[in-house]
Design a protein around this motif. Sequence first.
Motif, short mmCIF file in Angstrom:
data_model
loop_
_atom_site.label_atom_id
_atom_site.label_comp_id
_atom_site.label_asym_id
_atom_site.label_seq_id
_atom_site.Cartn_x
_atom_site.Cartn_y
_atom_site.Cartn_z
N THR A 1 0.86 -1.19 0.00
CA THR A 1 0.00 0.00 0.00
C THR A 1 0.90 1.23 0.00
O THR A 1 2.12 1.12 0.15
CB THR A 1 -0.91 0.02 1.25
OG1 THR A 1 -0.11 0.39 2.39
CG2 THR A 1 -1.57 -1.33 1.48
N PRO A 2 0.33 2.42 -0.16
CA PRO A 2 1.17 3.63 -0.07
C PRO A 2 1.88 3.77 1.29
O PRO A 2 2.88 4.48 1.40
CB PRO A 2 0.16 4.76 -0.28
CG PRO A 2 -0.93 4.15 -1.08
CD PRO A 2 -1.04 2.75 -0.58
N HIS B 1 -3.99 9.94 -12.09
CA HIS B 1 -4.15 8.50 -12.23
C HIS B 1 -3.41 8.02 -13.48
O HIS B 1 -3.55 8.58 -14.56
CB HIS B 1 -5.64 8.16 -12.35
CG HIS B 1 -5.96 6.70 -12.24
ND1 HIS B 1 -5.59 5.78 -13.19
CD2 HIS B 1 -6.64 6.00 -11.29
CE1 HIS B 1 -6.03 4.59 -12.84
NE2 HIS B 1 -6.66 4.69 -11.69
N GLN B 2 -2.59 6.97 -13.31
CA GLN B 2 -1.71 6.52 -14.39
C GLN B 2 -2.46 6.17 -15.68
O GLN B 2 -2.00 6.50 -16.77
CB GLN B 2 -0.93 5.28 -13.94
CG GLN B 2 0.25 5.57 -13.04
CD GLN B 2 0.94 4.28 -12.66
OE1 GLN B 2 0.38 3.47 -11.94
NE2 GLN B 2 2.14 4.08 -13.15
N GLN C 1 -1.45 0.25 -10.84
CA GLN C 1 -0.71 -0.18 -9.65
C GLN C 1 -1.46 0.26 -8.39
O GLN C 1 -1.61 1.44 -8.12
CB GLN C 1 0.69 0.42 -9.69
CG GLN C 1 1.51 -0.09 -10.88
CD GLN C 1 2.76 0.74 -11.14
OE1 GLN C 1 2.94 1.80 -10.55
NE2 GLN C 1 3.62 0.26 -12.02
N TRP D 1 -0.70 0.15 -5.31
CA TRP D 1 0.06 0.70 -4.19
C TRP D 1 0.41 2.18 -4.37
O TRP D 1 0.98 2.79 -3.49
CB TRP D 1 1.34 -0.11 -3.99
CG TRP D 1 2.25 -0.14 -5.20
CD1 TRP D 1 3.25 0.73 -5.50
CD2 TRP D 1 2.21 -1.11 -6.25
NE1 TRP D 1 3.85 0.37 -6.69
CE2 TRP D 1 3.24 -0.76 -7.16
CE3 TRP D 1 1.44 -2.24 -6.52
CZ2 TRP D 1 3.49 -1.50 -8.31
CZ3 TRP D 1 1.69 -2.97 -7.65
CH2 TRP D 1 2.70 -2.60 -8.55
N ARG D 2 0.03 2.75 -5.50
CA ARG D 2 0.31 4.18 -5.73
C ARG D 2 -0.91 5.00 -5.37
O ARG D 2 -2.03 4.73 -5.82
CB ARG D 2 0.70 4.40 -7.19
CG ARG D 2 2.01 3.69 -7.56
CD ARG D 2 2.42 3.97 -8.98
NE ARG D 2 2.68 5.38 -9.23
CZ ARG D 2 3.52 5.83 -10.15
NH1 ARG D 2 4.21 4.97 -10.89
NH2 ARG D 2 3.68 7.11 -10.35
N GLU E 1 -1.97 7.87 -6.21
CA GLU E 1 -2.70 8.60 -7.25
C GLU E 1 -3.63 7.70 -8.06
O GLU E 1 -4.49 8.19 -8.80
CB GLU E 1 -1.71 9.29 -8.21
CG GLU E 1 -0.84 8.36 -9.04
CD GLU E 1 0.48 8.06 -8.37
OE1 GLU E 1 1.46 7.76 -9.09
OE2 GLU E 1 0.55 8.12 -7.12
N ASN E 2 -3.48 6.37 -7.93
CA ASN E 2 -4.37 5.46 -8.64
C ASN E 2 -5.60 5.07 -7.83
O ASN E 2 -6.55 4.48 -8.36
CB ASN E 2 -3.62 4.17 -9.02
CG ASN E 2 -2.53 4.43 -10.05
OD1 ASN E 2 -2.60 5.39 -10.80
ND2 ASN E 2 -1.53 3.56 -10.09
N ARG E 3 -5.58 5.39 -6.55
CA ARG E 3 -6.66 4.95 -5.66
C ARG E 3 -7.83 5.93 -5.69
O ARG E 3 -7.67 7.12 -5.93
CB ARG E 3 -6.13 4.81 -4.23
CG ARG E 3 -5.13 3.67 -4.10
CD ARG E 3 -4.64 3.52 -2.67
NE ARG E 3 -4.14 2.17 -2.46
CZ ARG E 3 -4.24 1.50 -1.33
NH1 ARG E 3 -4.83 2.06 -0.29
NH2 ARG E 3 -3.77 0.28 -1.22
#
Length: 822
Positions: free
Chosen positions: A353-354, A471-472, A480, A482-483, A485-487
């Motif tokens: 996780t982050p 978001h990527q 991913q 664990w990043r 910005e993606n959550r």
Amino acid sequence: MGLLFRWLLRLAAGLIALAVAAVALVYYLASQSLPDYDQTQEVAGLTAPVEIVRDTHNVPHIFGASDPDVFFGLGYAHAQDRLWQMTMLRRTVQGRLSEVFGPRTVAIDRLLRRLDLARLAQQSVSAQDAYTTAALKAYAAGVNARLAEINDEALGRGAPEMFLFNAPVAPWQPADSLAIIKLMGLQLSGHLEEEVLRARTSLMLGDPARLVDILPDAPGTGTAALPEYAQLFPGLPRYAAGRDTPHDPLMPLPRRGLAGASNAWAAAPSRSASGGTLLANDPHLGFAAPSTWYLARLELANGGVIGGTIPGMPAVLLGRSERLGWGLTSSYMDDQDLFVERLNPDNPEEYLTPDGYKTFESRPSIIEIKGAAPITLTLRWTENGPVLPGSVYDLETITPPGHVMSLGWTMLDARDTSMSAALALINAGTVQEAIRASEAYVGPSQNLTLADRETVALKMVGAVPRRDPRHQSQGRLPAQGWRAENRWQGRMPYASNPEFVSPVGGILGNTNNKLLERPFPNHVSFVWGDTQRVTRWQKLMQSREVHTRDGFIEAQLDPVSPAARTLLPLIGADLWFTGEAAPEGTPERQRQIALSLLAEWNGEMSEHLPEPLIYAAWVRALQKRLITDELGPLADEYKQVEPLFIERVFRDIDGASVWCDIRQSAPRETCTEIARLALDDALVWIGDRYGSALESLRWGDAHQATHDHPVLGEVPVLRYFVNIRQSTSGGDHTLQRGRTSGEDPDPFRNVHGAGYRGVYDFADPDSSVFVISTGQSGHFLSRYYDDQAQLWRRGEYIPMSLDADLARAAAVGVTRLLPAPE
């Protein structure tokens, strides 16, 4: 010799007698579960008498002293007509099909257990408002009253299927109704598969710039470039073969192109010939017998409500009252994201996780399997959502080693108040009241088309995930987990959902088309359900200054394909009327006949014409030729034709004509050559299947609507009694939508379309009409099993009236439910 003959004759006669007796016994046992609609029953759970009046088409009109009593009556009526369907929905969402069907359904149970929808629904019971809680309890009591009646009076176990698949039926619970909403959400969700297919296609294509050709965005402002999936997860193979497992009709995950779809449109009084508002709605779902929909009228304290219900739920999901009409279309809002979770190499029970590695939330779950040993699953959840099995949409082909996939989905909400919103909607009296009531709606996200006596509106309802602008993949590819910005970062405010009230032109509607253009992350979606039907709808709506109820019906049944009108001039541009007439019986002559027919055709996908079949077979063969050498076996995942792809290729948009060249061959093929070869492929296929007399072909022979029983539909002999097959017009891209399966050996079977049609006229509400695609009963021996099927096929409707006297005048039965003495 004579003695032997006599004994053989006696033996044959005995066998025939035994067969007749067996058939008679089966018929007798099955017929025991046919409900008696004209009776009086004392039942537990009522506070006052309830009356269920069955009109000519077996639509129940339910009257009671209070709203809970009316919902009790609806539960009782649903259980009378659709008990097997209700129990199957419940078993599916609970992940308990294998208790009845054995190893065949283990994969389905594994998935549903991991999603945990039944437990989330149980937790959501306490989140409902008081009115909804009372309705859920009363509805469940009505279902259970019918179960008690079946048990007490030995009424054939309630449904003929129960004899073949004998399993206990547990009492209905309020949570069961909430779980079915979540199951419907799963059946309407298409973004999960789109993300997987986009990732697999990205890995397969040598030129990432070609991804936008085969998976095109809806017309409008273009999307910023995305990372290639291989860049996000280096080391993945460029292609990994999928499982290629056949689709089980019991699997609630939709196949690509067969998630939710629908049409709805409305006209304000200024655009209505009658001076009242008009609303038309036909939601599209997979066909089955019986239909997903069940027609009902409820007489509530606020007045009568009539329309389409789903057995298992105490709500009129689409329909009208005296003051308000509402229709639903799938919004295609992006409510799902896949997260690639990195496992701790030193402890596979932890994921990154982050904030570092954390332990999965996990618990065991036992699946009981008929005829086999039970299996124990370990259900695992991350902060992003449940971990999915690798078999789902071949996730294992895009999951890097040392990782697992989890799913973020708005419907994985333990405080889901969608049912409260649905019941508040049916009690609303105006457009604005309906919009306010729908704020509590979580999912599945829908476009709600509304009409009261003065106003028309469209509002997208359902929870929208709040994504980070950084978001990527912008939610288009697995990202991913664990990043940070993606959550997901909670939900967007309801006020930001698209809303259109009282449009200046007086007409609004939706065919699952793109609603608006917003930059990410306020974009709603990158994937929409329609780019074609909407163009035909616009033409029909703009061609008349004022509209009528019958005109709206005409539009619902319109079979013209704008895709055919666009594509044929492109793919046949260099083939029309070229060369001398070829000798009869040669492939060249067949091609000339086909082209001559298509040149005179107006794009109408009529069941009686040959041209729709020639066109459909041609473009299917054409897309297959275009993509097979680029995508290899992955091309089989593209089962339906994508008109925007073919248009991009033949217009050479951004160099898309490169798809016409076969990479493995030395010469450079042109698009004209590929179009000609594809037409020859199509004509060979048609000749093998339907014969070489092209003028005698009928689209309806190939485009049969398949209302099949999900369980008994493949049983020899029995399938002729339980399946409903009909020759139909329409196609993939017509307003009279009849989505084709795309699967051999019958790729043009009509498997997905308008199971319900309704048109409401508020100048004269009782002139409104509706119809479903099969009949009210789920019992194949009932005359109401398929009595609406031919009406539906012919484009006819039945009255949608709230006149109680009219319902009673032609009632086929009246059931009176009385409170049982304590």
